[in-house]
Design an enzyme around this catalytic site. Structure first.
Site, PDB file in Angstrom:
ATOM      1  N   HIS A 121     -22.776 -17.044  31.901  1.00 34.84           N
ATOM      2  CA  HIS A 121     -24.046 -17.408  31.267  1.00 34.84           C
ATOM      3  C   HIS A 121     -23.730 -18.293  30.051  1.00 34.84           C
ATOM      4  O   HIS A 121     -24.027 -17.975  28.919  1.00 34.84           O
ATOM      5  CB  HIS A 121     -24.841 -16.161  30.889  1.00 34.84           C
ATOM      6  CG  HIS A 121     -25.257 -15.350  32.090  1.00 34.84           C
ATOM      7  ND1 HIS A 121     -24.352 -14.864  32.999  1.00 34.84           N
ATOM      8  CD2 HIS A 121     -26.482 -14.964  32.539  1.00 34.84           C
ATOM      9  CE1 HIS A 121     -24.997 -14.207  33.961  1.00 34.84           C
ATOM     10  NE2 HIS A 121     -26.290 -14.256  33.707  1.00 34.84           N
ATOM     11  N   GLU A 138     -18.484  -4.059  24.106  1.00 32.32           N
ATOM     12  CA  GLU A 138     -17.645  -5.271  24.107  1.00 32.32           C
ATOM     13  C   GLU A 138     -16.507  -5.183  23.100  1.00 32.32           C
ATOM     14  O   GLU A 138     -15.391  -5.647  23.365  1.00 32.32           O
ATOM     15  CB  GLU A 138     -18.478  -6.526  23.809  1.00 32.32           C
ATOM     16  CG  GLU A 138     -19.532  -6.868  24.851  1.00 32.32           C
ATOM     17  CD  GLU A 138     -20.841  -6.140  24.615  1.00 32.32           C
ATOM     18  OE1 GLU A 138     -20.919  -5.306  23.683  1.00 32.32           O
ATOM     19  OE2 GLU A 138     -21.814  -6.410  25.360  1.00 32.32           O
ATOM     20  N   SER A 192     -23.908  -9.327  37.010  1.00 27.67           N
ATOM     21  CA  SER A 192     -24.141 -10.654  36.440  1.00 27.67           C
ATOM     22  C   SER A 192     -22.865 -11.475  36.321  1.00 27.67           C
ATOM     23  O   SER A 192     -22.879 -12.688  36.471  1.00 27.67           O
ATOM     24  CB  SER A 192     -24.748 -10.531  35.037  1.00 27.67           C
ATOM     25  OG  SER A 192     -25.989  -9.884  35.100  1.00 27.67           O
ATOM     26  N   HIS A 226       0.835  -1.207   0.000  1.00 31.01           N
ATOM     27  CA  HIS A 226       0.000   0.000   0.000  1.00 31.01           C
ATOM     28  C   HIS A 226       0.867   1.253   0.000  1.00 31.01           C
ATOM     29  O   HIS A 226       1.247   1.749   1.068  1.00 31.01           O
ATOM     30  CB  HIS A 226      -0.903  -0.006   1.229  1.00 31.01           C
ATOM     31  CG  HIS A 226      -1.775  -1.218   1.338  1.00 31.01           C
ATOM     32  ND1 HIS A 226      -1.287  -2.444   1.730  1.00 31.01           N
ATOM     33  CD2 HIS A 226      -3.093  -1.391   1.095  1.00 31.01           C
ATOM     34  CE1 HIS A 226      -2.267  -3.326   1.728  1.00 31.01           C
ATOM     35  NE2 HIS A 226      -3.373  -2.727   1.350  1.00 31.01           N
ATOM     36  N   ARG A 256     -19.841 -18.602  38.114  1.00 30.95           N
ATOM     37  CA  ARG A 256     -19.620 -17.144  38.025  1.00 30.95           C
ATOM     38  C   ARG A 256     -19.455 -16.556  39.428  1.00 30.95           C
ATOM     39  O   ARG A 256     -18.665 -15.635  39.637  1.00 30.95           O
ATOM     40  CB  ARG A 256     -20.748 -16.442  37.270  1.00 30.95           C
ATOM     41  CG  ARG A 256     -22.089 -16.533  37.924  1.00 30.95           C
ATOM     42  CD  ARG A 256     -23.154 -15.690  37.233  1.00 30.95           C
ATOM     43  NE  ARG A 256     -24.470 -16.058  37.728  1.00 30.95           N
ATOM     44  CZ  ARG A 256     -25.476 -15.218  37.883  1.00 30.95           C
ATOM     45  NH1 ARG A 256     -25.336 -13.952  37.565  1.00 30.95           N
ATOM     46  NH2 ARG A 256     -26.635 -15.635  38.328  1.00 30.95           N
ATOM     47  N   ARG A 266     -24.180 -19.592  34.806  1.00 30.45           N
ATOM     48  CA  ARG A 266     -25.085 -18.688  35.528  1.00 30.45           C
ATOM     49  C   ARG A 266     -25.691 -19.415  36.719  1.00 30.45           C
ATOM     50  O   ARG A 266     -25.895 -18.839  37.784  1.00 30.45           O
ATOM     51  CB  ARG A 266     -26.208 -18.241  34.591  1.00 30.45           C
ATOM     52  CG  ARG A 266     -27.225 -17.391  35.316  1.00 30.45           C
ATOM     53  CD  ARG A 266     -28.469 -17.119  34.499  1.00 30.45           C
ATOM     54  NE  ARG A 266     -29.320 -16.217  35.235  1.00 30.45           N
ATOM     55  CZ  ARG A 266     -30.637 -16.332  35.331  1.00 30.45           C
ATOM     56  NH1 ARG A 266     -31.270 -17.288  34.680  1.00 30.45           N
ATOM     57  NH2 ARG A 266     -31.322 -15.476  36.035  1.00 30.45           N
ATOM     58  N   HIS A 268     -29.537 -15.142  23.693  1.00 30.95           N
ATOM     59  CA  HIS A 268     -28.591 -15.055  24.804  1.00 30.95           C
ATOM     60  C   HIS A 268     -27.966 -16.407  25.155  1.00 30.95           C
ATOM     61  O   HIS A 268     -27.084 -16.472  26.011  1.00 30.95           O
ATOM     62  CB  HIS A 268     -29.286 -14.487  26.047  1.00 30.95           C
ATOM     63  CG  HIS A 268     -29.504 -13.002  25.963  1.00 30.95           C
ATOM     64  ND1 HIS A 268     -30.129 -12.408  24.889  1.00 30.95           N
ATOM     65  CD2 HIS A 268     -29.154 -12.003  26.816  1.00 30.95           C
ATOM     66  CE1 HIS A 268     -30.164 -11.098  25.091  1.00 30.95           C
ATOM     67  NE2 HIS A 268     -29.573 -10.833  26.239  1.00 30.95           N
ATOM     68  N   HIS A 305      -4.126   3.300  -3.305  1.00 32.11           N
ATOM     69  CA  HIS A 305      -4.261   2.829  -1.922  1.00 32.11           C
ATOM     70  C   HIS A 305      -3.536   1.502  -1.706  1.00 32.11           C
ATOM     71  O   HIS A 305      -2.734   1.386  -0.785  1.00 32.11           O
ATOM     72  CB  HIS A 305      -5.748   2.678  -1.546  1.00 32.11           C
ATOM     73  CG  HIS A 305      -5.964   1.695  -0.447  1.00 32.11           C
ATOM     74  ND1 HIS A 305      -5.838   2.023   0.874  1.00 32.11           N
ATOM     75  CD2 HIS A 305      -6.254   0.367  -0.477  1.00 32.11           C
ATOM     76  CE1 HIS A 305      -6.040   0.950   1.616  1.00 32.11           C
ATOM     77  NE2 HIS A 305      -6.293  -0.072   0.817  1.00 32.11           N
ATOM     78  N   PHE A 342     -21.860 -13.008  23.869  1.00 30.08           N
ATOM     79  CA  PHE A 342     -21.362 -11.754  23.301  1.00 30.08           C
ATOM     80  C   PHE A 342     -19.843 -11.765  23.086  1.00 30.08           C
ATOM     81  O   PHE A 342     -19.267 -10.742  22.690  1.00 30.08           O
ATOM     82  CB  PHE A 342     -21.797 -10.563  24.147  1.00 30.08           C
ATOM     83  CG  PHE A 342     -23.296 -10.456  24.272  1.00 30.08           C
ATOM     84  CD1 PHE A 342     -24.106 -10.593  23.146  1.00 30.08           C
ATOM     85  CD2 PHE A 342     -23.911 -10.266  25.504  1.00 30.08           C
ATOM     86  CE1 PHE A 342     -25.495 -10.532  23.245  1.00 30.08           C
ATOM     87  CE2 PHE A 342     -25.297 -10.199  25.613  1.00 30.08           C
ATOM     88  CZ  PHE A 342     -26.093 -10.342  24.482  1.00 30.08           C
ATOM     89  N   ASP A 390      -9.339   7.056   7.428  1.00 32.13           N
ATOM     90  CA  ASP A 390     -10.799   7.070   7.229  1.00 32.13           C
ATOM     91  C   ASP A 390     -11.395   5.725   7.633  1.00 32.13           C
ATOM     92  O   ASP A 390     -12.426   5.658   8.292  1.00 32.13           O
ATOM     93  CB  ASP A 390     -11.123   7.318   5.745  1.00 32.13           C
ATOM     94  CG  ASP A 390     -10.707   8.709   5.291  1.00 32.13           C
ATOM     95  OD1 ASP A 390     -11.099   9.697   5.942  1.00 32.13           O
ATOM     96  OD2 ASP A 390      -9.985   8.806   4.281  1.00 32.13           O
TER      97      ASP A 390
HETATM   98  C1  LIG Z   1     -11.749  -4.442   9.552  1.00 38.03           C
HETATM   99  C2  LIG Z   1     -11.177  -4.248   8.182  1.00 38.03           C
HETATM  100  N1  LIG Z   1     -11.992  -4.265   7.125  1.00 38.03           N
HETATM  101  C3  LIG Z   1     -11.497  -4.133   5.880  1.00 38.03           C
HETATM  102  C4  LIG Z   1     -10.155  -4.007   5.678  1.00 38.03           C
HETATM  103  C5  LIG Z   1      -9.594  -3.911   4.269  1.00 38.03           C
HETATM  104  N2  LIG Z   1      -9.096  -2.557   4.053  1.00 38.03           N
HETATM  105  C6  LIG Z   1      -7.799  -2.256   4.160  1.00 38.03           C
HETATM  106  S1  LIG Z   1      -7.510  -0.612   4.023  1.00 38.03           S
HETATM  107  C7  LIG Z   1      -9.168  -0.305   3.761  1.00 38.03           C
HETATM  108  C8  LIG Z   1      -9.711   1.083   3.626  1.00 38.03           C
HETATM  109  C9  LIG Z   1      -8.706   2.059   3.259  1.00 38.03           C
HETATM  110  O1  LIG Z   1      -9.158   3.356   3.458  1.00 38.03           O
HETATM  111  P1  LIG Z   1      -8.422   4.312   4.477  1.00 38.03           P
HETATM  112  O2  LIG Z   1      -8.537   3.756   5.816  1.00 38.03           O
HETATM  113  O3  LIG Z   1      -8.947   5.665   4.246  1.00 38.03           O
HETATM  114  O4  LIG Z   1      -6.900   4.223   4.064  1.00 38.03           O
HETATM  115  P2  LIG Z   1      -6.224   4.942   2.805  1.00 38.03           P
HETATM  116  O5  LIG Z   1      -6.965   4.520   1.579  1.00 38.03           O
HETATM  117  O6  LIG Z   1      -6.316   6.378   3.059  1.00 38.03           O
HETATM  118  O7  LIG Z   1      -4.833   4.383   2.819  1.00 38.03           O
HETATM  119  C10 LIG Z   1      -9.889  -1.463   3.781  1.00 38.03           C
HETATM  120  C11 LIG Z   1     -11.338  -1.529   3.564  1.00 38.03           C
HETATM  121  C12 LIG Z   1      -9.336  -3.979   6.816  1.00 38.03           C
HETATM  122  N3  LIG Z   1      -8.021  -3.857   6.745  1.00 38.03           N
HETATM  123  N4  LIG Z   1      -9.870  -4.087   8.049  1.00 38.03           N
END
Ligand SMILES: Cc1ncc(C[n+]2csc(CCOP(=O)(O)OP(=O)(O)O)c2C)c(N)n1
Length: 682
Positions: free
Chosen positions: A475, A425, A383, A26, A356, A534, A487, A261, A451, A155
């Site tokens: 639980h 969680e 709990s 990347h 528990r 539980r 649950h 990217h 969960f 992002d």
């Molecule tokens: C939980 C998760 N879902 C999906 C991905 C696959 N993935 C890697 S980077 C990315 C998005 C990239 O966007 P951004 O975070 O803005 O990085 P940039 O493009 O600015 O490098 C995704 C969907 C991941 N790494 N983790």
């Protein structure tokens, strides 16, 4: 080119060349985020490249782990033991520069990142650890712990829910040591963020209680520096610095596109980019001397910073010898001498208690002796019984709120070891990872077993990183009753057992529960899930049956027909063990020769020598029945082709626990019937 630009372009071009050489990776993110990384790492980050594990270093998280080439460039350039050869072998087998940053593989990588959002939330756990330890150990004249948690987030990180949970808690807790730089480039993997992510992030974070700062031009090193300085001044709120950047900066054809990217630029575009940035086309992996000298100042600055700290630590040791010894012990993950003596022994009791409840007693006994225990539940303390009495509430100082309902006894402040995670969680899982990574703590988190699904990404990371964290999952079966199938866990035990390096322990009674906690506290090389009932379970009479210490071997012969060989073996876990014992007693009266094996942990049993395993489950006794109120998947490993399973391969149902157990066949009568079937008597 001025020295700043030279250094920034060095990061960019090293990263571009790494990805190009590997033909994988990347490049876009490092190209855009290089200026903020440069400013942070050369002007602010307190670290010692020659001693990456120095306790009071600032922590740096690359939450956008796909930008790993950026981190490897920084580590190499500032003088960490990461040779240029490793960068040239980026993403290759055995390289110290793997695809995504892996804690434990590369010196200076504070956390494994890549699953977006995790790094963000892990940093919140580190910041909580920093505050807790600072409040515990620092004295007005001398401080041992005082550092920041920096991160670069993307992002994608901010789109993930786990980051929102963690941000909300960090704001509530006023964790002012967190400073995250947001690589705000408007591009994600599959397109522009305009497609999916148009909220006002700044206002969202302000609403969480964060200080939000902006830098309009991500190439303006001076503005970035001013923003970081302002973030450091703000001690009562975490800071988010939104830096407007350009993904793939410098690439004439690919800047600001999603193509840059996650794909190499290609030879032609690499050449065009180098030309545009005024960089020599050859050689690849070129590091100008002036640039290297600038970055390598980190070595002397870092050594000086650590020496100053060392002086303080020596003075501290003289002034507060006991506290210092405790600090050292905690940072080495050592336990106070005699810690296991605290663990209670439970007398036999046919009415019994829920595991528990036993777990709560054991945890409290431990908490009085083990000051590094730190954790809580996702709004389920009443709990899951995970409140540590007298250990205080981990909260920002706010006397006004002291009378809050549900708060634990004791202090209200950052020295409190009880963490109220709220109904979060996902973040709880990542936060306890962060606390473990920080060092000095034995963190735990608790919720209902069902969960655990919400925590799975963080559990997986804890297992990959070999972190000592403990999960308390209560639980643990359909026996929880009325709450119904949403649950009632079914596939959870099996699915947790499927995670490598996670030890799952489902104790049968109070004494096995004590042994289970003991195993969790002693296990340093990975996470442990404690799975508790539980409902009340009889406390097994150990004068008649084998001692609970057998738990440490994962499975042990609880009741037997020795010296005669068994005709059949019942293998049960947790709340089903007492049913197996009752069936054993009845079958014995009918002249059957039965063995009962309590098997609280597959992983611990699988780790035993073959001789022991064959002693417990002799190959010459193929008639076996597993009894566990959960998915039967996997049990054939122990019962073999001639054995049978009693389990549940559908969802549960809402009704009182006893009724549900009966309907699903978890009765002594049904077990006896199964034994007769196995023995070919019916
Ligand atoms: C939980 C998760 N879902 C999906 C991905 C696959 N993935 C890697 S980077 C990315 C998005 C990239 O966007 P951004 O975070 O803005 O990085 P940039 O493009 O600015 O490098 C995704 C969907 C991941 N790494 N983790």
């Amino acid at each position: 080119m001025n020295i700043d630009d030279l250094c920034i372009n060095t990061i960019r071009m090293l990263s571009v060349d790494m990805v190009q050489e590997a033909n994988s990776g990347h490049p876009g993110m490092p190209m855009g985020a290089a200026p903020m990384a440069y400013v942070l790492w050369t002007n602010f980050l307190k670290h010692n490249p020659r001693h990456p594990s120095w306790a009071d270093r600032d922590r740096f998280l690359l939450s956008a782990g796909h930008g790993s080439a950026l981190l490897y460039s920084l580590l190499h350039l500032t003088g960490y033991p990461l040779a240029l050869e490793e960068l040239k072998r980026f993403r290759q087998w055995g390289s110290k520069a793997p695809g995504h940053p892996e804690h434990g593989e590369t010196p200076g990588v504070e956390s494994t990142t890549g699953p977006l959002g995790q790094g963000f939330a892990t940093g919140v756990g580190m910041a909580m650890a920093e505050r807790f330890l600072a409040e515990t150990f620092n004295r007005p004249d001398l401080s041992l712990i005082d550092h920041y948690i920096y991160g670069i987030i993307s992002d994608g990180d901010l789109m993930e829910g786990v980051a929102s949970e963690a941000a909300s808690l960090a704001g509530h807790l006023k964790l002012g040591k967190i400073i995250y730089l947001y690589d705000n480039n408007g591009i994600s993997l599959a397109g522009e963020t305009k497609l999916t992510f148009t909220e006002d992030v700044s206002r969202r974070f302000e609403a969480y209680g964060w200080q939000v700062l902006s830098v309009a031009d991500g190439n303006d090193a001076a503005a970035i520096g001013r923003a970081i300085a302002a973030a450091r001044v703000e001690t009562g709120r975490p800071s988010l610095i939104s830096v407007r950047t350009h993904i793939g900066y410098g690439s004439p054809r690919k800047q600001d596109t999603f193509e840059v990217h996650g794909s190499p630029l290609g030879a032609e575009e690499v050449a065009a980019t180098k030309k545009q940035l005024g960089w020599p086309a050859e050689p690849m992996f070129f590091i100008p001397e002036d640039s290297l000298n600038r970055f390598r100042q980190a070595v002397s600055t870092g050594e000086k910073a650590e020496q100053e700290w060392q002086k303080r630590a020596s003075a501290y040791e003289k002034a507060y010898p006991d506290l210092f010894a405790q600090w050292q012990r905690q940072m080495k993950s050592d336990l106070p001498a005699g810690w296991e003596k605290a663990i209670p022994d439970f007398p036999p009791d046919p009415k019994g208690m829920a595991t528990r409840a036993a777990g709560g007693k054991v945890l409290n006994a431990l908490a009085a002796r083990v000051p590094s225990l730190f954790g809580g539940s996702a709004d389920l303390n009443p709990s899951t019984n995970t409140a540590m009495k007298g250990r205080g509430n981990f909260q920002s100082l706010s006397p006004r709120e002291e009378a809050v309902q549900g708060a634990e006894s004791g202090t209200w402040g950052y020295s409190g070891a009880n963490v109220a995670f709220g109904v979060r969680e996902h973040a709880m899982g990542s936060i306890i990872n962060g606390a473990a990574l920080h060092g000095g703590l034995l963190p735990f988190g608790s919720t209902f077993l069902v969960f655990s699904d919400y925590m799975r990404p963080a559990i997986r990371l804890a297992a990959i990183m070999k972190l000592q964290v403990t999960y308390v999952f209560t639980h643990d079966s359909i026996a929880l009753g009325e709450d119904g199938p949403t649950h009632q866990p079914i596939e959870h035990l099996f699915s947790l057992r499927a995670i490598p390096n996670l030890t799952v322990i489902r104790p049968a009674d109070a004494n096995e529960t004590a042994e289970a906690w003991k195993a969790a506290v002693a296990r340093r090389q990975g996470p442990t899930a404690l799975v508790f009932s539980r409902q009340n379970l009889p406390v097994i009479d150990r004068s008649r049956f084998a001692p609970a210490a057998g738990l440490s071997r994962g499975a042990y012969i609880l009741a037997d027909c020795a010296p005669d060989p068994p005709q059949a073996i019942l293998i049960a876990t947790g709340s089903e063990v007492h049913l197996a014992l009752e069936a054993y007693e009845r079958a014995r009266q009918d002249g059957r020769r039965i063995r009962v094996v309590s098997m609280p942990s597959w992983e611990l049993f699988d780790g035993q020598p073959e001789g022991y395993r064959n002693q417990v489950l002799p190959p010459e006794v193929p008639l076996r029945l597993s009894i566990e109120a959960g998915s039967t998947l996997g049990w054939h490993k122990y019962v073999g082709t001639r054995g049978e399973t009693l389990g549940i391969d559908r969802f549960g149902a809402s009704a009182p626990g006893k009724a549900v157990l009966e309907k699903f066949g978890f009765t002594v009568e049904n077990i006896l019937r199964k034994i007769e079937e196995l023995l070919g008597m019916v």
